[in-house]
Design a protein around this motif. Structure first.
Motif, mmCIF file in Angstrom:
data_model
loop_
_atom_site.group_PDB
_atom_site.id
_atom_site.type_symbol
_atom_site.label_atom_id
_atom_site.label_comp_id
_atom_site.label_asym_id
_atom_site.label_seq_id
_atom_site.Cartn_x
_atom_site.Cartn_y
_atom_site.Cartn_z
ATOM 1 N N LEU A 96 25.213 -7.461 4.803
ATOM 2 C CA LEU A 96 24.695 -6.410 3.822
ATOM 3 C C LEU A 96 24.563 -7.316 2.575
ATOM 4 N N THR A 97 25.383 -8.091 2.188
ATOM 5 C CA THR A 97 25.389 -9.021 0.825
ATOM 6 C C THR A 97 24.235 -9.920 1.105
ATOM 7 N N ARG A 98 24.099 -10.719 1.912
ATOM 8 C CA ARG A 98 22.836 -11.294 2.389
ATOM 9 C C ARG A 98 21.561 -10.594 2.160
ATOM 10 N N ALA A 99 21.462 -9.570 3.003
ATOM 11 C CA ALA A 99 20.165 -8.988 2.975
ATOM 12 C C ALA A 99 19.865 -8.170 1.573
ATOM 13 N N ARG A 100 21.025 -7.854 0.700
ATOM 14 C CA ARG A 100 20.629 -7.693 -0.655
ATOM 15 C C ARG A 100 19.959 -8.870 -1.446
ATOM 16 N N ASP A 101 20.716 -9.925 -1.157
ATOM 17 C CA ASP A 101 20.153 -11.015 -2.039
ATOM 18 C C ASP A 101 18.781 -11.323 -1.458
ATOM 19 N N ALA A 102 18.317 -11.174 -0.330
ATOM 20 C CA ALA A 102 16.837 -11.282 0.282
ATOM 21 C C ALA A 102 16.103 -10.479 -0.280
ATOM 22 N N LEU A 103 16.482 -9.276 -0.334
ATOM 23 C CA LEU A 103 15.721 -8.175 -1.225
ATOM 24 C C LEU A 103 15.394 -8.466 -2.743
ATOM 25 N N ALA A 104 16.529 -9.077 -3.334
ATOM 26 C CA ALA A 104 16.351 -9.323 -4.870
ATOM 27 C C ALA A 104 15.250 -10.496 -4.838
ATOM 28 N N ALA A 105 15.125 -11.440 -3.765
ATOM 29 C CA ALA A 105 14.428 -12.398 -3.787
ATOM 30 C C ALA A 105 13.026 -12.057 -3.916
ATOM 31 N N GLN A 106 12.713 -10.877 -3.058
ATOM 32 C CA GLN A 106 11.377 -10.290 -2.953
ATOM 33 C C GLN A 106 11.197 -9.733 -4.202
ATOM 34 N N ARG A 107 11.987 -9.210 -4.792
ATOM 35 C CA ARG A 107 11.597 -8.529 -6.227
ATOM 36 C C ARG A 107 11.166 -9.645 -7.089
ATOM 37 N N ARG A 108 11.590 -10.691 -7.005
ATOM 38 C CA ARG A 108 11.171 -11.757 -7.854
ATOM 39 C C ARG A 108 9.783 -12.355 -7.558
ATOM 40 N N ARG A 109 9.283 -11.974 -6.493
ATOM 41 C CA ARG A 109 8.048 -12.385 -6.108
ATOM 42 C C ARG A 109 7.030 -11.230 -6.179
ATOM 43 N N MET A 110 7.633 -9.912 -6.800
ATOM 44 C CA MET A 110 6.727 -8.948 -7.079
ATOM 45 C C MET A 110 5.674 -9.290 -7.969
ATOM 46 N N PRO A 111 4.207 -8.951 -7.727
ATOM 47 C CA PRO A 111 3.242 -9.086 -8.572
ATOM 48 C C PRO A 111 3.367 -8.365 -10.109
ATOM 49 N N TRP A 112 3.141 -8.769 -11.180
ATOM 50 C CA TRP A 112 3.250 -8.048 -12.477
ATOM 51 C C TRP A 112 1.984 -7.451 -12.789
ATOM 52 N N LEU A 113 2.390 -6.449 -13.614
ATOM 53 C CA LEU A 113 1.358 -5.601 -13.942
ATOM 54 C C LEU A 113 1.302 -5.711 -15.423
ATOM 55 N N ALA A 114 0.431 -6.170 -16.041
ATOM 56 C CA ALA A 114 0.179 -6.097 -17.701
ATOM 57 C C ALA A 114 0.134 -4.751 -18.053
ATOM 58 N N VAL A 115 0.911 -4.614 -19.407
ATOM 59 C CA VAL A 115 1.162 -3.403 -19.931
ATOM 60 C C VAL A 115 0.059 -3.557 -21.195
ATOM 61 N N GLU A 116 -1.082 -2.799 -21.369
ATOM 62 C CA GLU A 116 -2.048 -2.817 -22.303
ATOM 63 C C GLU A 116 -1.915 -1.741 -23.277
ATOM 64 N N GLU A 117 -1.233 -0.853 -22.909
ATOM 65 C CA GLU A 117 -1.239 0.284 -24.207
ATOM 66 C C GLU A 117 -0.171 -0.032 -25.252
ATOM 67 N N ALA A 118 -0.483 0.335 -26.381
ATOM 68 C CA ALA A 118 0.482 -0.126 -27.538
ATOM 69 C C ALA A 118 1.590 1.105 -27.716
ATOM 70 N N TYR A 119 2.689 1.211 -26.908
ATOM 71 C CA TYR A 119 3.543 2.118 -27.069
ATOM 72 C C TYR A 119 4.415 2.098 -28.046
ATOM 73 N N GLU A 120 4.962 3.053 -28.890
ATOM 74 C CA GLU A 120 5.705 3.282 -29.861
ATOM 75 C C GLU A 120 6.625 4.026 -29.543
ATOM 76 N N PHE A 121 7.694 3.697 -30.444
ATOM 77 C CA PHE A 121 9.262 4.322 -30.303
ATOM 78 C C PHE A 121 9.779 4.465 -31.712
ATOM 79 N N ASP A 122 10.687 5.614 -31.787
ATOM 80 C CA ASP A 122 11.446 5.640 -33.163
ATOM 81 C C ASP A 122 12.793 4.952 -32.894
ATOM 82 N N GLY A 123 13.403 3.936 -33.698
ATOM 83 C CA GLY A 123 14.584 3.509 -33.501
ATOM 84 C C GLY A 123 15.368 3.773 -34.828
#
Length: 242
Positions: free
Chosen positions: A26-53
């Protein structure tokens, strides 16, 4: 309540060893899944989101606090949600309770932030009451709807390249119930734990395991990591990942 059998010490150890084989799988399967996450394509965030801090209005880029990666948890501390105005919802409060010291996550160039619809004075009051220290912002636009967290809690991971922000991962429901440790957050990011044993794309930042670890109050003071001797001892003891 039908309990398992009571056995001898040898039988118990044998049962434990059989189970340990499956746990390592299970540990090795979890590591392999995390490796797949690191190869996920990226989605550009184009909207100018704002927050109050706490210091006023900020952008999504500001939430990174200058670091390369950002993990954002949408907590339901909103008018009309159960618990208002004294608490966020019960589940989101449990999530906040289990967040470990953020210095370790920050040491891997990663920031964690919470966002809600509650105004900043209410967020500050509840954080002080509950002892929570993570950055917590007020959403001012459609960030929650655009990132799948308007109806339910969820965790989004982002990375930045200069001033450009990209969405790299998203998890919700039972997928984020175990989040809270530095390891669990790093495993859902684009860069991962950034240790040499990980299966990551070529050129990703990586260091030997253990060498970047530090006491949470000394990362910015002495920057005194563990060092090669600890890595050698860990290797001899079979404690390195694998």
């Amino acid at each position: 309540m039908k309990t398992p059998d009571v056995v001898s010490k040898d039988e118990w150890h044998a049962a434990h060893q059989r189970l340990l084989v499956k746990e390592k799988e299970l540990t090795r399967a979890r590591d392999a899944l995390a490796a797949q996450r690191r190869r996920m394509p990226w989605l550009a965030v184009e909207e100018a989101y704002e927050f109050d801090g706490p210091q006023g209005r900020v952008s999504l880029l500001d939430l990174f606090e200058g670091r390369r990666q950002l993990v954002v948890y949408r907590a339901f501390f909103d008018p009309g949600v159960h618990g208002w105005p004294d608490h966020p919802c019960v589940g989101c409060s449990m999530m906040a309770d289990q967040v470990s010291h953020l210095a370790h996550l920050n040491a891997r160039d990663t920031t964690l932030a919470y966002v809600s619809r509650a105004p900043q004075p209410d967020i500050a009051r509840v954080k002080a009451r509950m002892g929570w220290t993570m950055p917590w912002y007020t959403m001012l636009d459609g960030f929650d709807a655009d990132f799948g967290v308007d109806q339910w809690h969820g965790t989004n991971a982002f990375i930045r390249d200069g001033n450009r922000v990209f969405r790299t991962y998203f998890v919700n429901n039972r997928g984020d119930e175990a989040l809270g440790t530095p390891w669990s957050y790093l495993d859902i990011t684009a860069l991962g734990r950034q240790e040499e044993w990980e299966d990551s794309p070529e050129g990703y930042p990586q260091t030997p395991p253990y060498t970047w670890w530090n006491w949470h109050d000394e990362y910015d003071v002495s920057a005194r990591p563990a060092g090669e001797e600890q890595v050698r001892r860990a290797a001899e003891a079979g404690l390195l990942p694998g």
